[in-house]
Design an enzyme around this catalytic site. Structure first.
Site, PDB file in Angstrom:
ATOM      1  N   LYS A   1     -36.689  17.230  35.673  1.00 19.07           N
ATOM      2  CA  LYS A   1     -35.753  18.186  36.257  1.00 19.07           C
ATOM      3  C   LYS A   1     -35.638  18.031  37.770  1.00 19.07           C
ATOM      4  O   LYS A   1     -34.583  18.270  38.357  1.00 19.07           O
ATOM      5  CB  LYS A   1     -36.155  19.616  35.885  1.00 19.07           C
ATOM      6  CG  LYS A   1     -35.996  19.915  34.393  1.00 19.07           C
ATOM      7  CD  LYS A   1     -34.567  19.667  33.919  1.00 19.07           C
ATOM      8  CE  LYS A   1     -34.349  20.079  32.489  1.00 19.07           C
ATOM      9  NZ  LYS A   1     -32.950  19.900  32.035  1.00 19.07           N
TER      10      LYS A   1
ATOM     11  N   ASP B   1     -23.720  17.758  20.402  1.00 24.30           N
ATOM     12  CA  ASP B   1     -25.124  18.070  20.120  1.00 24.30           C
ATOM     13  C   ASP B   1     -25.585  17.175  18.973  1.00 24.30           C
ATOM     14  O   ASP B   1     -24.750  16.626  18.245  1.00 24.30           O
ATOM     15  CB  ASP B   1     -25.275  19.546  19.714  1.00 24.30           C
ATOM     16  CG  ASP B   1     -26.669  20.102  19.995  1.00 24.30           C
ATOM     17  OD1 ASP B   1     -27.627  19.655  19.324  1.00 24.30           O
ATOM     18  OD2 ASP B   1     -26.803  20.981  20.859  1.00 24.30           O
TER      19      ASP B   1
ATOM     20  N   TYR C   1     -42.026  17.603  32.413  1.00 28.22           N
ATOM     21  CA  TYR C   1     -40.740  18.307  32.434  1.00 28.22           C
ATOM     22  C   TYR C   1     -40.250  18.458  33.873  1.00 28.22           C
ATOM     23  O   TYR C   1     -39.070  18.203  34.176  1.00 28.22           O
ATOM     24  CB  TYR C   1     -40.919  19.677  31.781  1.00 28.22           C
ATOM     25  CG  TYR C   1     -39.662  20.504  31.702  1.00 28.22           C
ATOM     26  CD1 TYR C   1     -38.650  20.197  30.803  1.00 28.22           C
ATOM     27  CD2 TYR C   1     -39.504  21.628  32.510  1.00 28.22           C
ATOM     28  CE1 TYR C   1     -37.503  20.979  30.712  1.00 28.22           C
ATOM     29  CE2 TYR C   1     -38.373  22.412  32.431  1.00 28.22           C
ATOM     30  CZ  TYR C   1     -37.377  22.087  31.529  1.00 28.22           C
ATOM     31  OH  TYR C   1     -36.241  22.864  31.451  1.00 28.22           O
TER      32      TYR C   1
ATOM     33  N   VAL D   1     -27.608  12.111  23.239  1.00 32.71           N
ATOM     34  CA  VAL D   1     -27.320  11.791  24.642  1.00 32.71           C
ATOM     35  C   VAL D   1     -28.133  10.619  25.160  1.00 32.71           C
ATOM     36  O   VAL D   1     -27.869  10.112  26.262  1.00 32.71           O
ATOM     37  CB  VAL D   1     -27.543  13.013  25.557  1.00 32.71           C
ATOM     38  CG1 VAL D   1     -26.556  14.117  25.217  1.00 32.71           C
ATOM     39  CG2 VAL D   1     -28.988  13.504  25.510  1.00 32.71           C
TER      40      VAL D   1
ATOM     41  N   ILE E   1     -35.360  31.971  30.709  1.00 33.13           N
ATOM     42  CA  ILE E   1     -34.187  32.437  29.982  1.00 33.13           C
ATOM     43  C   ILE E   1     -34.549  32.543  28.507  1.00 33.13           C
ATOM     44  O   ILE E   1     -35.165  31.635  27.941  1.00 33.13           O
ATOM     45  CB  ILE E   1     -32.995  31.473  30.164  1.00 33.13           C
ATOM     46  CG1 ILE E   1     -32.791  31.154  31.653  1.00 33.13           C
ATOM     47  CG2 ILE E   1     -31.734  32.067  29.552  1.00 33.13           C
ATOM     48  CD1 ILE E   1     -32.527  32.340  32.546  1.00 33.13           C
TER      49      ILE E   1
ATOM     50  N   THR F   1     -34.101  31.884  25.235  1.00 31.72           N
ATOM     51  CA  THR F   1     -33.371  30.979  24.350  1.00 31.72           C
ATOM     52  C   THR F   1     -34.344  30.362  23.343  1.00 31.72           C
ATOM     53  O   THR F   1     -35.571  30.471  23.505  1.00 31.72           O
ATOM     54  CB  THR F   1     -32.701  29.830  25.142  1.00 31.72           C
ATOM     55  OG1 THR F   1     -33.728  28.953  25.657  1.00 31.72           O
ATOM     56  CG2 THR F   1     -31.860  30.362  26.296  1.00 31.72           C
TER      57      THR F   1
END
Length: 271
Positions: free
Chosen positions: A163, A38, A159, A66, A194, A196
């Site tokens: 995806k 990360d 987005y 990344v 979700i 998060t």
């Protein structure tokens, strides 16, 4: 230790929080040696400390942007040096940038999101696959897509583009690996709403709207999800564990949708 992924070495990107953290913890709990990567150098080591205290498999943390090809080469080389192989890749790192209209989205935001969500996934496979093949034991690649990779969203066009790209990239690499006969399976995971930390980073009306209040995931899910609640990060991790384990040995090029029923249709709850 015994477990569904015992004696496997797994790499989880974006593992310092949210879904990535839950995945790293569950894989370790089930016996895997886990490499957590990360950009968050504060939370990442804490995740590893928690895994070790819980008595799961071995875990290490590596700082990792990344989008950096150079860093990808270094991370995979470090995995090879320490463990000699890689059995599971979970390419989870990603961001979400909303905009009230695609015409109001900046090119800088588009490129930043694409660099992390799509380029980062490409680099994860490009650099991890050779080490996985060298091990000669097959393996599992799990690419984190989204419900937004299966259907459109008026405020998340950028987005969704990334995806959706991940979804078809997974299928294409799955076919490549099947053609090579290397025993490596490739599947995508598509979470819905979700609960998060990512929701606190997406303004309710998009960055250009002037509405800076974060989205309430639970309230959104209550209105939009047939099951009437937001999912938990561990519920996505359970799906990833299945794909990482030998229990899914006949699955490749598939989409695992974990969304509380949103993609299936609309339900009217009577309670």
């Amino acid at each position: 230790m015994a477990g569904q992924v015992a004696d496997k070495v797994a790499l989880v990107t974006g593992g310092a929080s949210g879904i990535g953290q839950a995945i790293a913890e569950l894989l370790a709990e089930q016996g895997a040696t886990v490499v957590v990567t990360d950009v968050d150098e504060l939370k990442g080591p804490d995740v590893v400390t928690g895994i070790r205290k819980a008595g799961g498999g071995e875990a290490i943390f590596l700082h990792h942007d990344v989008t950096s090809e150079e860093r990808w080469a270094e991370v995979v080389a470090e995995i090879k040096r320490r463990f000699g192989r890689l059995d599971v890749l979970v390419s989870n790192a990603g961001i979400g940038i909303g905009a009230p209209s695609i015409v109001e989205m900046s090119l800088a935001d588009w490129r930043r999101q694409t660099a992390i969500n799509l380029d980062g996934v490409f680099l994860s496979v490009k650099y991890s696959l050779p080490l996985m093949r060298k091990g000669g034991r097959g393996g599992s690649i799990v690419l984190m897509s989204s419900l937004a990779g299966l259907r459109g969203s008026a405020t998340l066009a950028g987005y969704s583009a990334t995806k959706g790209g991940v979804r078809l990239f997974a299928k294409s690499v799955a076919m490549e690996c099947a053609s090579a006969g290397d025993g490596i399976r490739v599947n995508s995971v598509h979470p819905g709403i979700i609960d998060t930390p990512i929701w606190g980073k997406i303004p309710a009306g998009g960055s250009a709207s002037g509405q800076n209040a974060p989205i309430d995931a639970q309230e959104l899910a209550r209105m939009a999800t047939p099951l009437g609640r937001a999912g938990e990060a561990r519920e996505i991790a359970q799906g990833v564990l299945f794909l990482a384990s030998d229990a899914s040995s006949y699955m490749t090029g598939a989409e695992l949708v974990i969304d509380g029923g949103m993609f299936a249709g609309t339900a009217v709850r009577r309670t």
